[in-house]
Design a protein around this motif. Structure first.
Motif, mmCIF file in Angstrom:
data_model
loop_
_atom_site.group_PDB
_atom_site.id
_atom_site.type_symbol
_atom_site.label_atom_id
_atom_site.label_comp_id
_atom_site.label_asym_id
_atom_site.label_seq_id
_atom_site.Cartn_x
_atom_site.Cartn_y
_atom_site.Cartn_z
ATOM 1 N N PRO A 1 0.833 -1.205 0.000
ATOM 2 C CA PRO A 1 0.000 0.000 0.000
ATOM 3 C C PRO A 1 0.864 1.250 0.000
ATOM 4 O O PRO A 1 1.929 1.271 0.625
ATOM 5 N N ARG A 2 0.438 2.280 -0.712
ATOM 6 C CA ARG A 2 1.170 3.540 -0.719
ATOM 7 C C ARG A 2 1.093 4.202 0.649
ATOM 8 O O ARG A 2 0.140 4.020 1.398
ATOM 9 N N LEU A 3 2.112 4.975 0.952
ATOM 10 C CA LEU A 3 2.115 5.742 2.192
ATOM 11 C C LEU A 3 1.141 6.908 2.039
ATOM 12 O O LEU A 3 1.174 7.629 1.031
ATOM 13 N N ARG A 4 0.266 7.110 3.042
ATOM 14 C CA ARG A 4 -0.769 8.124 2.949
ATOM 15 C C ARG A 4 -0.660 9.114 4.104
ATOM 16 O O ARG A 4 0.000 8.852 5.120
ATOM 17 N N GLU A 5 -1.333 10.239 3.942
ATOM 18 C CA GLU A 5 -1.336 11.256 4.994
ATOM 19 C C GLU A 5 -1.876 10.696 6.304
ATOM 20 O O GLU A 5 -1.439 11.097 7.389
ATOM 21 N N THR A 6 -2.789 9.763 6.222
ATOM 22 C CA THR A 6 -3.362 9.160 7.433
ATOM 23 C C THR A 6 -2.369 8.280 8.174
ATOM 24 O O THR A 6 -2.597 7.934 9.338
ATOM 25 N N ASP A 7 -1.252 7.897 7.509
ATOM 26 C CA ASP A 7 -0.224 7.100 8.161
ATOM 27 C C ASP A 7 0.719 7.944 9.021
ATOM 28 O O ASP A 7 1.427 7.408 9.884
ATOM 29 N N ILE A 8 0.752 9.256 8.776
ATOM 30 C CA ILE A 8 1.751 10.102 9.435
ATOM 31 C C ILE A 8 1.583 10.078 10.948
ATOM 32 O O ILE A 8 2.533 9.811 11.697
ATOM 33 N N ALA A 9 0.373 10.371 11.409
ATOM 34 C CA ALA A 9 0.134 10.440 12.857
ATOM 35 C C ALA A 9 0.443 9.103 13.520
ATOM 36 O O ALA A 9 1.035 9.054 14.610
ATOM 37 N N ALA A 10 0.067 8.002 12.856
ATOM 38 C CA ALA A 10 0.314 6.679 13.423
ATOM 39 C C ALA A 10 1.815 6.404 13.518
ATOM 40 O O ALA A 10 2.285 5.803 14.493
ATOM 41 N N ALA A 11 2.590 6.849 12.525
ATOM 42 C CA ALA A 11 4.028 6.571 12.495
ATOM 43 C C ALA A 11 4.782 7.316 13.583
ATOM 44 O O ALA A 11 5.747 6.788 14.155
ATOM 45 N N VAL A 12 4.368 8.551 13.885
ATOM 46 C CA VAL A 12 5.168 9.399 14.788
ATOM 47 C C VAL A 12 4.574 9.517 16.188
ATOM 48 O O VAL A 12 5.187 10.162 17.050
ATOM 49 N N ARG A 13 3.432 8.903 16.437
ATOM 50 C CA ARG A 13 2.727 9.168 17.699
ATOM 51 C C ARG A 13 3.514 8.727 18.936
ATOM 52 O O ARG A 13 3.353 9.308 20.022
ATOM 53 N N ASN A 14 4.354 7.702 18.814
ATOM 54 C CA ASN A 14 5.087 7.189 19.983
ATOM 55 C C ASN A 14 6.530 7.669 20.049
ATOM 56 O O ASN A 14 7.293 7.219 20.912
ATOM 57 N N LEU A 15 6.919 8.558 19.161
ATOM 58 C CA LEU A 15 8.298 9.049 19.156
ATOM 59 C C LEU A 15 8.537 10.027 20.298
ATOM 60 O O LEU A 15 7.630 10.770 20.698
ATOM 61 N N ASP B 1 5.172 10.776 -0.362
ATOM 62 C CA ASP B 1 6.353 9.984 -0.699
ATOM 63 C C ASP B 1 7.001 9.370 0.533
ATOM 64 O O ASP B 1 7.426 8.216 0.508
ATOM 65 N N ALA B 2 7.127 10.166 1.609
ATOM 66 C CA ALA B 2 7.899 9.697 2.759
ATOM 67 C C ALA B 2 7.603 10.538 3.984
ATOM 68 O O ALA B 2 7.012 11.623 3.906
ATOM 69 N N VAL B 3 8.036 10.016 5.130
ATOM 70 C CA VAL B 3 8.132 10.801 6.363
ATOM 71 C C VAL B 3 9.603 10.773 6.761
ATOM 72 O O VAL B 3 10.184 9.702 6.947
ATOM 73 N N MET B 4 10.219 11.959 6.839
ATOM 74 C CA MET B 4 11.628 12.083 7.197
ATOM 75 C C MET B 4 11.722 12.300 8.704
ATOM 76 O O MET B 4 11.081 13.211 9.239
ATOM 77 N N ILE B 5 12.501 11.481 9.394
ATOM 78 C CA ILE B 5 12.558 11.501 10.858
ATOM 79 C C ILE B 5 14.005 11.620 11.303
ATOM 80 O O ILE B 5 14.854 10.811 10.921
ATOM 81 N N GLN B 6 14.291 12.637 12.131
ATOM 82 C CA GLN B 6 15.654 12.884 12.605
ATOM 83 C C GLN B 6 15.734 12.735 14.121
ATOM 84 O O GLN B 6 14.947 13.322 14.861
ATOM 85 N N SER B 7 16.705 11.946 14.574
ATOM 86 C CA SER B 7 16.927 11.709 15.999
ATOM 87 C C SER B 7 18.091 12.555 16.489
ATOM 88 O O SER B 7 18.942 12.988 15.704
ATOM 89 N N PRO B 8 18.191 12.779 17.804
ATOM 90 C CA PRO B 8 19.298 13.596 18.326
ATOM 91 C C PRO B 8 20.658 12.905 18.263
ATOM 92 O O PRO B 8 21.686 13.562 18.368
#
Length: 414
Positions: free
Chosen positions: A88-102, A232-239
């Motif tokens: 499945p393509r990555l969708r806007e609805t996936d964003i919150a689910a991907a980052v909610r526990n970060l 296309d993607a969610v870009m995530i940067q850690s410290p």
């Protein structure tokens, strides 16, 4: 005879027999030239890939959530391609689910990009790379500006028609004009320029300054991703790098739970890092290095054969000299050392010349082509050592013949 005395005699012979010495050293010189040049290009590409190329796509301590890997260099099986296409393509609805526990110290931004046409006034339209991103994108990429400002989180939330542009668009549309506040049309919609990014340079000759960056929620997303709701993607940067590994697992578990994957089912998304993107280059670098050493070795072998032949001729021409030296008390090992040092000196001089020419050739190639160059000093030491070794190997047989000559027979020679 001391070693220094043998070297002095060898250099004297080189000076007095310039043409013969030149032909003796030229084979080694050519081999070392290409050895240094090839290794310098490989080393330059390695440094470029690690420090520049990867950095432009993957900022430090950053990974991307995608529906499939973005960089797929190397052998990808048909079965793997089909599996990626079924995802499945990555969708806007996936964003919150991907980052909610970060953790709160993690920066992230959604990301979509595509090539579009940009126009200003009556000037010829320009093809650019358009990016839809969140306001944290500039901090994650450490993208600084030379003029204006970045768009704000409020402008992102409202989907304002504002953009930051690259240097190429300034050169194309705003020569001698302040671009801040001007409007560029992207598709049918005008966007106000609020900032100009600092020059990004080029990657393998392709300019990285031909871009526009707009807020993620702006209308531009209908051009960067024509399927509604797809990103296309969610870009995530850690410290830190250590935190990045843990955050990748957090995102993986969050996405698996969000998509209802059972424990036995594989991920139907990808987490991509710079190390993953460079994995293929790390593999081919080994083969390039082997080829870069093996091919110049042919020149070194030819050089060794030339040196051996010329040293055999030198032994024949200097038979009387050898006889005189033996009659004056020179031992067999003195004669052997003299010719071995002479042979090694010849090839070392050729290797030293080859090092200079190789470095020059590497930088000439870098200047006239997109290939970068970086001199690996270990290759310089290796080249000189190999050059001297070639001379020793090539001179063993001629030197042993000279050492075995009978002094009386040698004195009788013309």
């Amino acid at each position: 005879m001391s070693f220094l005395e043998a070297v002095r005699l060898a250099l004297h012979t080189i000076r007095t027999q310039k043409l013969k010495s030149f032909f003796s050293a030229v084979g080694v010189c050519i081999g070392v030239t290409f050895l240094i040049a090839v290794v310098s290009i490989i080393e330059g590409m390695s440094q470029y890939m690690q420090n520049d190329f990867a950095g432009k796509f993957f900022p430090v301590n950053t990974f991307e959530l995608r529906h499939r890997p973005n960089i797929t260099i190397g052998n990808v099986t048909e079965e793997q391609w089909r599996e990626w296409q079924r995802r499945p393509r990555l969708r806007e609805t996936d964003i919150a689910a991907a980052v909610r526990n970060l953790p709160a110290d993690v920066a992230w931004t959604p990301y979509s990009a595509d090539g579009i046409s940009a126009a200003y006034g009556n000037l010829k339209p320009k093809q650019v790379q358009a990016y839809n991103v969140g306001a944290d994108y500039f901090r994650i990429k450490q993208l600084k500006l030379t003029a204006g400002r970045v768009f704000t989180p409020q402008e992102d939330a409202l989907g304002a028609n504002v953009i930051v542009i690259g240097k190429d668009l300034v050169d194309a549309f705003f020569t001698g004009i302040d671009p801040i506040g001007k409007e560029i049309k992207l598709g049918p919609i005008p966007y106000r320029v609020v900032g100009v990014a600092e020059p990004q340079g080029s990657t393998f000759g392709i300019s990285m300054d031909k871009f526009v960056i707009a807020p993620f929620r702006s209308p531009l997303k209908r051009l960067t991703n024509r399927q509604k709701g797809v990103i296309d993607a969610v870009m995530i940067q850690s410290p830190s790098e250590l935190a990045m590994a843990g955050n990748m697992e957090i995102v993986r578990e969050s996405m698996r739970s969000h998509r209802g994957l059972r424990p036995a089912q594989p991920d139907n998304f990808s987490l991509e890092t710079a190390s993953g993107a460079l994995e293929f280059f790390a593999k081919i670098k080994k083969y390039l290095a082997l080829a870069g050493i093996a091919l110049p070795a042919i020149g070194l072998i030819v050089g060794a054969m030339v040196i051996m032949n010329i040293m055999l001729v030198a032994v024949a021409e200097r038979t009387r000299e050898i006889g005189v030296r033996k009659s004056l008390g020179a031992r067999r090992r003195d004669i052997l050392a003299q010719f071995l040092v002479e042979s090694a000196t010849l090839s070392t001089v050729g290797a030293a010349a080859g090092v200079g020419l190789g470095i020059a050739l590497a930088y000439v190639i870098a200047a006239v082509s997109p290939l970068p160059a970086a001199v690996a000093w270990w290759s310089v030491v290796l080249a000189v050592a190999v050059g001297g070794g070639v001379g020793v190997v090539a001179g063993v047989y001629p030197a042993s013949r000279a050492a075995r000559l009978d002094p009386i027979a040698a004195l009788r020679a013309d």
